[in-house]
Design a protein around this motif. Structure first.
Motif, PDB file in Angstrom:
ATOM      1  N   TYR A  19       0.828  -1.204   0.000  1.00  0.00           N
ATOM      2  CA  TYR A  19       0.000   0.000   0.000  1.00  0.00           C
ATOM      3  C   TYR A  19       0.859   1.250   0.000  1.00  0.00           C
ATOM      4  CZ  TYR A  19      -4.255  -2.467   1.539  1.00  0.00           C
ATOM      5  OH  TYR A  19      -5.347  -3.278   1.635  1.00  0.00           O
ATOM      6  N   ASP A  60      -8.970   3.520  -5.426  1.00  0.00           N
ATOM      7  CA  ASP A  60      -7.974   3.430  -4.379  1.00  0.00           C
ATOM      8  C   ASP A  60      -7.223   2.104  -4.436  1.00  0.00           C
ATOM      9  OD1 ASP A  60     -10.759   3.598  -2.010  1.00  0.00           O
ATOM     10  OD2 ASP A  60     -10.282   2.110  -3.532  1.00  0.00           O
ATOM     11  N   GLN A  61      -7.933   1.006  -4.574  1.00  0.00           N
ATOM     12  CA  GLN A  61      -7.298  -0.293  -4.452  1.00  0.00           C
ATOM     13  C   GLN A  61      -6.286  -0.559  -5.557  1.00  0.00           C
ATOM     14  OE1 GLN A  61     -10.210  -3.407  -3.433  1.00  0.00           O
ATOM     15  NE2 GLN A  61     -11.625  -1.714  -3.121  1.00  0.00           N
ATOM     16  N   GLN A  62      -5.150  -1.077  -5.145  1.00  0.00           N
ATOM     17  CA  GLN A  62      -4.042  -1.282  -6.076  1.00  0.00           C
ATOM     18  C   GLN A  62      -4.349  -2.342  -7.119  1.00  0.00           C
ATOM     19  OE1 GLN A  62      -0.307  -1.848  -4.034  1.00  0.00           O
ATOM     20  NE2 GLN A  62      -0.008   0.353  -3.984  1.00  0.00           N
ATOM     21  N   THR A  63      -5.080  -3.373  -6.737  1.00  0.00           N
ATOM     22  CA  THR A  63      -5.395  -4.418  -7.716  1.00  0.00           C
ATOM     23  C   THR A  63      -6.219  -3.844  -8.864  1.00  0.00           C
ATOM     24  OG1 THR A  63      -7.254  -5.004  -6.294  1.00  0.00           O
ATOM     25  CG2 THR A  63      -5.297  -6.398  -6.168  1.00  0.00           C
ATOM     26  N   ARG A 123      -2.623   6.186  -1.420  1.00  0.00           N
ATOM     27  CA  ARG A 123      -3.444   5.002  -1.194  1.00  0.00           C
ATOM     28  C   ARG A 123      -4.935   5.214  -1.371  1.00  0.00           C
ATOM     29  NH1 ARG A 123      -0.188   3.774   4.316  1.00  0.00           N
ATOM     30  NH2 ARG A 123      -0.074   6.038   4.251  1.00  0.00           N
ATOM     31  N   CYS A 126     -15.304   0.833  -0.851  1.00  0.00           N
ATOM     32  CA  CYS A 126     -14.302   1.743  -0.312  1.00  0.00           C
ATOM     33  C   CYS A 126     -14.270   1.734   1.199  1.00  0.00           C
ATOM     34  CB  CYS A 126     -14.488   3.148  -0.872  1.00  0.00           C
ATOM     35  SG  CYS A 126     -15.792   4.113  -0.147  1.00  0.00           S
ATOM     36  N   ASP A 159      -3.728  -7.007  -2.413  1.00  0.00           N
ATOM     37  CA  ASP A 159      -5.164  -7.223  -2.567  1.00  0.00           C
ATOM     38  C   ASP A 159      -5.803  -7.049  -1.202  1.00  0.00           C
ATOM     39  OD1 ASP A 159      -7.219  -9.868  -4.061  1.00  0.00           O
ATOM     40  OD2 ASP A 159      -7.739  -7.988  -3.077  1.00  0.00           O
ATOM     41  N   SER A 160      -6.554  -5.965  -1.029  1.00  0.00           N
ATOM     42  CA  SER A 160      -7.150  -5.693   0.277  1.00  0.00           C
ATOM     43  C   SER A 160      -8.311  -6.617   0.573  1.00  0.00           C
ATOM     44  CB  SER A 160      -7.655  -4.251   0.305  1.00  0.00           C
ATOM     45  OG  SER A 160      -8.741  -4.113  -0.597  1.00  0.00           O
ATOM     46  N   TYR A 181     -11.967  -1.076   2.268  1.00  0.00           N
ATOM     47  CA  TYR A 181     -10.599  -0.740   1.902  1.00  0.00           C
ATOM     48  C   TYR A 181     -10.063   0.344   2.813  1.00  0.00           C
ATOM     49  CZ  TYR A 181      -6.638   1.081  -0.686  1.00  0.00           C
ATOM     50  OH  TYR A 181      -5.383   1.517  -1.035  1.00  0.00           O
ATOM     51  N   ARG A 214     -12.662  -5.643  -2.726  1.00  0.00           N
ATOM     52  CA  ARG A 214     -13.429  -5.798  -3.959  1.00  0.00           C
ATOM     53  C   ARG A 214     -14.340  -4.620  -4.272  1.00  0.00           C
ATOM     54  NH1 ARG A 214     -11.715  -6.884  -7.938  1.00  0.00           N
ATOM     55  NH2 ARG A 214     -10.622  -8.595  -6.990  1.00  0.00           N
TER      56      ARG A 214
END
Lengths: 83, 377
Positions: free
Chosen positions: A43, B120-123, A80, B181, B174-175, B184, B178
């Motif tokens: 992150y 926001d999520q990197q995946t 993030r 928000c 991977d938080s 996450y 899915r």
């Protein structure tokens, strides 16, 4: 060689003796170990940016990035959020 | 002077071409605080069409950063409606999809002139990066963290020679959230992240919108670079992003594909029938592994799952009150033999969304039929 690192979140700096053969990943691990940076996760990915302005890849060495003695290396941190 | 010649007069002086923007389509993935502020700027700037994708709904904590906030409303629908309502163009249009972008196939990326990643999520950022790279569509990506923001641009004109978003991330976390928000945000805040404020969201939204508008004009001053800005101290840095020779992302344009008639929401059996009828042989290479069955997390008995591996959050239970014990290994497939029986699922379940390209084992590229998943305002 001696380098000065700048924090991504405040005005702190850290001057340290490093080996030119160290990779960016290793340098960052040392900065975290010295409590200069909070622990890294995917992150909060950190990147080293020498005065050239070109980000270092994690496996790249300081010497291959052209880093010179006395240089100031900026540490930047991935953002993030978007919500 | 007539109203129409005064409208956008300042923008013309600043170098914008209002007619070019009026004819442009922007894909906005993410309708949170950043997406809200991006949509506002694009609407006022006269962008003609916006496609908005977000599976989430507004919560109270979003209100202070989201100018298009409607309590409890689906974010994508609300932002799409607000884009049209705010626009000064009588012809402005918007469409929305209240689902995760990964389920919509290649279609939205093929339709857009510019893609904006406001997630926001990197995946999800990684997925958007890959799709934009594969379709050769310029990507503007933004994010924030407390009082810091970042904006990066990837032209994707020659993906093999340029960095992508994924080049800078050895790992993508991977938080498990899915697309949601709140989940996450909780996981990231647990790691020390500071929530963002309206000022950061607004500034980031403006910078992302400006980069997208510039890209629509064929001007990409931030191409292959990332701007970092601390809005509180004013400190800024523009970093050149190097291509990573070991990048796990994709650095090539998708090859031309033969268009099939079977669509994303039709049975996989129909897809295989069409392939056989056209004389194709071998196997379908799935975009990602698909889990057909998994062991019940209590008793280990096989449970039919039929889900893309990246969509799986936790092992299933065979029954709500199950509490006993054997163990069957999961069944995961990465290929589908054309001549074998098909799993009883739709093509989309296997990662083949509208216009999705896929490859056969002999190297040929095919594409699922197009379907418009968006709701039009």
């Amino acid at each position: 060689m001696e380098l000065t690192f700048t924090s991504p979140t405040d005005s702190k700096t850290l001057t340290a003796e490093v080996d030119p053969s160290m990779t960016a990943k290793t340098v960052l691990a040392e900065l975290i170990g010295a409590d200069f940076l909070p622990g890294q996760t995917a992150y909060s990915a950190y990147t080293l940016v020498p005065t050239s302005g070109r980000a270092m890849l994690s496996t790249q060495t300081l010497s291959s990035a052209g880093v010179k003695n006395g240089e100031v290396i900026e540490v930047v941190q991935a953002t993030r959020g978007a919500a | 002077m007539a109203m129409s010649s005064l409208l956008f007069s300042r923008e013309r002086l600043a170098g914008y071409d209002p007619s070019l923007l009026r004819g442009a389509t922007v894909l906005l993935v993410g309708a949170g605080a950043l997406g809200n502020n991006v949509a506002l700027a694009l609407s006022l700037a006269g962008v003609g069409e916006l496609l908005v994708v977000d599976p989430d709904v507004f919560e109270v904590s979003n209100a202070t950063r989201s100018p298009f906030f409607v309590a409890g409303a689906a974010k994508a629908a609300a932002v799409a409606s607000a884009f049209v309502r705010t626009s000064l163009l009588p012809t402005a249009s918007a469409s929305f999809a209240g689902s995760v972008i990964e389920s919509l196939g290649d279609a939205p990326f093929l339709q857009a002139d510019v893609v904006i990643s406001a997630v926001d999520q990197q995946t999800i950022r990684a997925y958007i990066s890959e799709q934009a790279s594969m379709t050769g569509t310029p990507l503007v990506e933004g994010g924030f963290d407390g009082h810091r923001l970042s904006v990066s641009v990837f032209s994707n004109s020659v993906p093999s020679e340029s960095p992508c978003w994924r080049c800078g991330f050895d790992e993508v976390e991977d938080s498990g959230a899915r697309g949601l928000c709140t989940l996450y945000a909780k996981s990231v805040e647990a790691q020390g992240a500071v929530p963002a404020t309206q000022t950061v969201a607004q500034i980031a939204g403006g910078l992302v919108a400006e980069a997208a508008i510039a890209a629509l004009h064929g001007v990409l001053p931030l191409d292959g670079r990332r701007l970092f800005l601390n809005v509180r101290s004013g400190r800024s840095t523009v970093v050149t992003l190097p291509p990573n020779p070991d990048c796990p992302g994709r650095h090539e344009l998708a090859e031309p594909a033969v268009q099939l008639e079977t669509g994303a929401d039709e049975p996989v059996a129909d897809l295989l029938d069409e392939l056989r009828a056209c004389g194709y042989q071998g196997e379908v290479l799935l975009p990602e592994p698909v889990v057909l069955t998994m062991p019940c997390r209590e008793c280990g008995a096989p449970v039919t799952v039929n889900t893309r591996r990246s969509f799986l959050r936790q092992a299933p239970k065979c029954a709500p009150d199950c509490n006993s014990s054997t163990h069957a290994p999961p069944i995961v497939v990465s290929t589908l033999p054309i001549d074998a029986p098909a799993p009883d699922v739709h093509a989309r379940t296997l990662g083949l969304g509208p216009s999705s390209r896929f490859q056969l084992s002999d190297g040929q590229w095919l594409a699922v039929a197009h379907k418009d998943d968006f709701v039009h305002i």
